[in-house]
Design an enzyme around this catalytic site. Structure first.
Site, PDB file in Angstrom:
ATOM      1  N   THR A 232       0.854  -1.196   0.000  1.00  0.00           N
ATOM      2  CA  THR A 232       0.000   0.000   0.000  1.00  0.00           C
ATOM      3  C   THR A 232       0.889   1.244   0.000  1.00  0.00           C
ATOM      4  OG1 THR A 232      -0.062  -0.017   2.421  1.00  0.00           O
ATOM      5  CG2 THR A 232      -1.908  -1.077   1.294  1.00  0.00           C
ATOM      6  N   ARG A 234       4.214   2.439  -2.340  1.00  0.00           N
ATOM      7  CA  ARG A 234       4.408   3.011  -3.676  1.00  0.00           C
ATOM      8  C   ARG A 234       4.717   1.858  -4.623  1.00  0.00           C
ATOM      9  NH1 ARG A 234       2.154   6.802  -2.158  1.00  0.00           N
ATOM     10  NH2 ARG A 234       2.743   9.002  -2.165  1.00  0.00           N
ATOM     11  N   GLU A 263       1.003   3.231 -12.434  1.00  0.00           N
ATOM     12  CA  GLU A 263      -0.393   3.580 -12.148  1.00  0.00           C
ATOM     13  C   GLU A 263      -0.832   4.929 -12.708  1.00  0.00           C
ATOM     14  OE1 GLU A 263      -0.141   3.523  -7.772  1.00  0.00           O
ATOM     15  OE2 GLU A 263      -0.536   5.672  -7.776  1.00  0.00           O
ATOM     16  N   HIS A 295      -5.115   2.887  -5.605  1.00  0.00           N
ATOM     17  CA  HIS A 295      -4.516   3.909  -4.727  1.00  0.00           C
ATOM     18  C   HIS A 295      -5.599   4.608  -3.888  1.00  0.00           C
ATOM     19  CE1 HIS A 295      -0.590   6.389  -4.388  1.00  0.00           C
ATOM     20  NE2 HIS A 295      -1.251   6.454  -3.249  1.00  0.00           N
TER      21      HIS A 295
HETATM   22  P1  NAD Z   1       6.830   7.430   7.689  1.00  0.00           P
HETATM   23  O1  NAD Z   1       7.831   8.417   7.202  1.00  0.00           O
HETATM   24  O2  NAD Z   1       6.162   7.674   8.993  1.00  0.00           O
HETATM   25  O3  NAD Z   1       7.490   5.966   7.760  1.00  0.00           O
HETATM   26  C1  NAD Z   1       8.307   5.455   6.760  1.00  0.00           C
HETATM   27  C2  NAD Z   1       9.313   4.528   7.419  1.00  0.00           C
HETATM   28  O4  NAD Z   1      10.106   3.927   6.400  1.00  0.00           O
HETATM   29  C3  NAD Z   1      10.266   5.247   8.372  1.00  0.00           C
HETATM   30  O5  NAD Z   1      10.276   4.617   9.634  1.00  0.00           O
HETATM   31  C4  NAD Z   1      11.614   5.137   7.678  1.00  0.00           C
HETATM   32  O6  NAD Z   1      12.705   5.032   8.587  1.00  0.00           O
HETATM   33  C5  NAD Z   1      11.412   3.852   6.898  1.00  0.00           C
HETATM   34  N1  NAD Z   1      12.418   3.672   5.863  1.00  0.00           N
HETATM   35  C6  NAD Z   1      13.143   4.604   5.198  1.00  0.00           C
HETATM   36  N2  NAD Z   1      14.001   4.007   4.372  1.00  0.00           N
HETATM   37  C7  NAD Z   1      13.819   2.677   4.491  1.00  0.00           C
HETATM   38  C8  NAD Z   1      14.418   1.551   3.896  1.00  0.00           C
HETATM   39  N3  NAD Z   1      15.399   1.689   3.004  1.00  0.00           N
HETATM   40  N4  NAD Z   1      14.000   0.340   4.266  1.00  0.00           N
HETATM   41  C9  NAD Z   1      13.014   0.201   5.190  1.00  0.00           C
HETATM   42  N5  NAD Z   1      12.407   1.237   5.799  1.00  0.00           N
HETATM   43  C10 NAD Z   1      12.817   2.460   5.458  1.00  0.00           C
HETATM   44  O7  NAD Z   1       5.774   7.283   6.512  1.00  0.00           O
HETATM   45  P2  NAD Z   1       4.290   6.699   6.604  1.00  0.00           P
HETATM   46  O8  NAD Z   1       3.350   7.821   6.873  1.00  0.00           O
HETATM   47  O9  NAD Z   1       4.283   5.522   7.481  1.00  0.00           O
HETATM   48  O10 NAD Z   1       4.059   6.286   5.088  1.00  0.00           O
HETATM   49  C11 NAD Z   1       4.754   5.206   4.502  1.00  0.00           C
HETATM   50  C12 NAD Z   1       4.520   5.220   2.999  1.00  0.00           C
HETATM   51  O11 NAD Z   1       3.154   4.944   2.741  1.00  0.00           O
HETATM   52  C13 NAD Z   1       4.749   6.580   2.321  1.00  0.00           C
HETATM   53  O12 NAD Z   1       6.097   6.753   1.958  1.00  0.00           O
HETATM   54  C14 NAD Z   1       3.862   6.535   1.110  1.00  0.00           C
HETATM   55  O13 NAD Z   1       4.613   6.086   0.006  1.00  0.00           O
HETATM   56  C15 NAD Z   1       2.817   5.468   1.471  1.00  0.00           C
HETATM   57  N6  NAD Z   1       1.461   6.007   1.517  1.00  0.00           N
HETATM   58  C16 NAD Z   1       0.504   5.415   0.734  1.00  0.00           C
HETATM   59  C17 NAD Z   1      -0.799   5.870   0.763  1.00  0.00           C
HETATM   60  C18 NAD Z   1      -1.889   5.221  -0.048  1.00  0.00           C
HETATM   61  O14 NAD Z   1      -2.980   5.788  -0.167  1.00  0.00           O
HETATM   62  N7  NAD Z   1      -1.671   4.040  -0.604  1.00  0.00           N
HETATM   63  C19 NAD Z   1      -1.122   6.975   1.567  1.00  0.00           C
HETATM   64  C20 NAD Z   1      -0.133   7.535   2.376  1.00  0.00           C
HETATM   65  C21 NAD Z   1       1.175   7.052   2.335  1.00  0.00           C
END
Ligand code: NAD
Length: 335
Positions: A232, A234, A263, A295
């Site tokens: 969910t 990217r 997408e 999405h």
């Molecule tokens: P966040 O910044 O709170 O958490 C992201 C986590 O990923 C962090 O803890 C970070 O340390 C970690 N990270 C960074 N690099 C990494 C790596 N190489 N390997 C493993 N972990 C790593 O972000 P969030 O709010 O939890 O969102 C996460 C992702 O969800 C976003 O980046 C976005 O792409 C996606 N998202 C999708 C939707 C949707 O509608 N599908 C909506 C919002 C966000």
């Protein structure tokens, strides 16, 4: 402040109008995406407000700057579609909505797990056809299954909390450990160990150079036969072609995607009367053990309200010359 809003859907207009009632911002809503052919619409607008599929390339940013734009306000958390370095060069500020409803996305990820496991999408169709047999509908208990959470930030941490409620064994991988997730009893392991041991792998890390195609043929070969994979986050975290090969081999037993690497040409539009030209996507949807949503993981009332409120606050802070707490810069992402 005059703001051109791109990729507007009716719900964006409703929530932004409601959130800006007590401000003097003037929003002009464009349904079209921001891109080469539409950037001229932004001329004379101090702000542009964009979403995940608007492409803010070097060239587009230069043209925005020439037209007098000074602020790019993202209505989302991810900013992989913005050339932040180019914006900085052109002296445009970039702001985003770092968190709106992490619950929405985490709950959608778990909804996908349950739907795939208990075959709700098949059962729904069977019953409507008058087929009340249980043929092909057998699932498994979530209880004590091992779930590997890749990325334990806001969304991953909530997913961990929900899955803890099922009494799952939680494995985690992140470049920074989250004490909240450790407190739930999750064990931080290497990515290799997580892939090898998990019955379910769910992705919650951002798309960056380091994470591009992190689920590739090598990663998939490490996974258990019949693994469930959920994305969910990217689309480009996953090498879709490699995933198709492992769906065919049976290594991937279940696949739930809310995002897809190509997408932009599909999602958020009604294409039901068109022939889909993307052969990879078309192949994906033929598998009986794959569910794809377009999405929509973020798409709850609470999230839309929060996105609109933070966007209006970001624009107001810029207009009033206040600190931009949600600014995206090359060196750091504040907050
Ligand atoms: P966040 O910044 O709170 O958490 C992201 C986590 O990923 C962090 O803890 C970070 O340390 C970690 N990270 C960074 N690099 C990494 C790596 N190489 N390997 C493993 N972990 C790593 O972000 P969030 O709010 O939890 O969102 C996460 C992702 O969800 C976003 O980046 C976005 O792409 C996606 N998202 C999708 C939707 C949707 O509608 N599908 C909506 C919002 C966000």
């Amino acid at each position: 402040m005059k703001v051109a809003v791109f990729s507007t859907k009716p719900y964006d207009e409703t929530f932004l109008k409601s959130a800006s009632q007590s401000s003097t911002h003037e929003f002009t809503f464009f349904e079209t995406r921001l891109g080469e052919k539409t950037v001229s619409l932004a001329a004379g607008y101090e702000g542009v407000c964009v979403f995940v599929h608007d492409q803010l390339t070097d060239e587009i940013i230069q043209r925005l700057a020439e037209g007098g734009t000074k602020l790019i306000a993202l209505r989302c958390a991810g900013f992989n579609n913005v050339n932040v370095a180019a914006a900085q060069t052109q002296k445009l500020k970039v702001v985003r909505v770092p968190a709106y409803s992490p619950h929405a996305v985490a709950e959608h990820a778990v909804a996908m797990m349950l739907s795939l496991n208990r075959k709700i999408y098949k059962a729904y169709a069977h019953v409507r056809e008058g087929d009340f047999s249980l043929h092909g509908l057998m699932g498994f208990d979530m209880y004590q299954k091992t779930v590997g959470i890749v990325g334990t930030g806001k969304i991953g941490a909530i997913a961990a909390k929900i899955l803890k409620g099922f009494d799952c064994r939680l494995l985690a991988y992140d470049v920074h450990k989250n004490p909240e997730v450790e407190a739930l009893g999750a064990q931080y392991v290497t990515l290799t160990d997580l892939f090898e041991q998990s019955d379910i792998v769910t992705l919650h890390c951002p798309l960056m150079h380091e994470t591009y195609h992190m689920i590739n043929q090598y990663a998939l070969k490490l996974m258990k036969k019949g693994v469930m994979l959920i994305n969910t986050s990217r689309g480009a975290l996953i090498d879709t072609q490699a995933v198709i090969e492992e769906l065919k081999s049976g290594r991937i037993g279940y696949l739930g995607l809310d995002v897809y690497e190509e997408e932009e040409d599909l999602f958020y539009e009604d294409k039901s009367l068109q022939v889909i030209q993307d052969d990879v996507f078309s192949r994906l949807i033929t598998f009986p053990n794959v569910i794809i949503t377009g999405h929509q993981a973020f798409f709850t009332q609470e999230a839309l309200q929060s996105i609109a409120e933070t966007t209006v606050q970001n624009i107001t802070a810029f207009e009033q010359g206040k600190e931009l707490v949600n600014e995206v810069t090359v060196d750091r992402v504040k907050k």
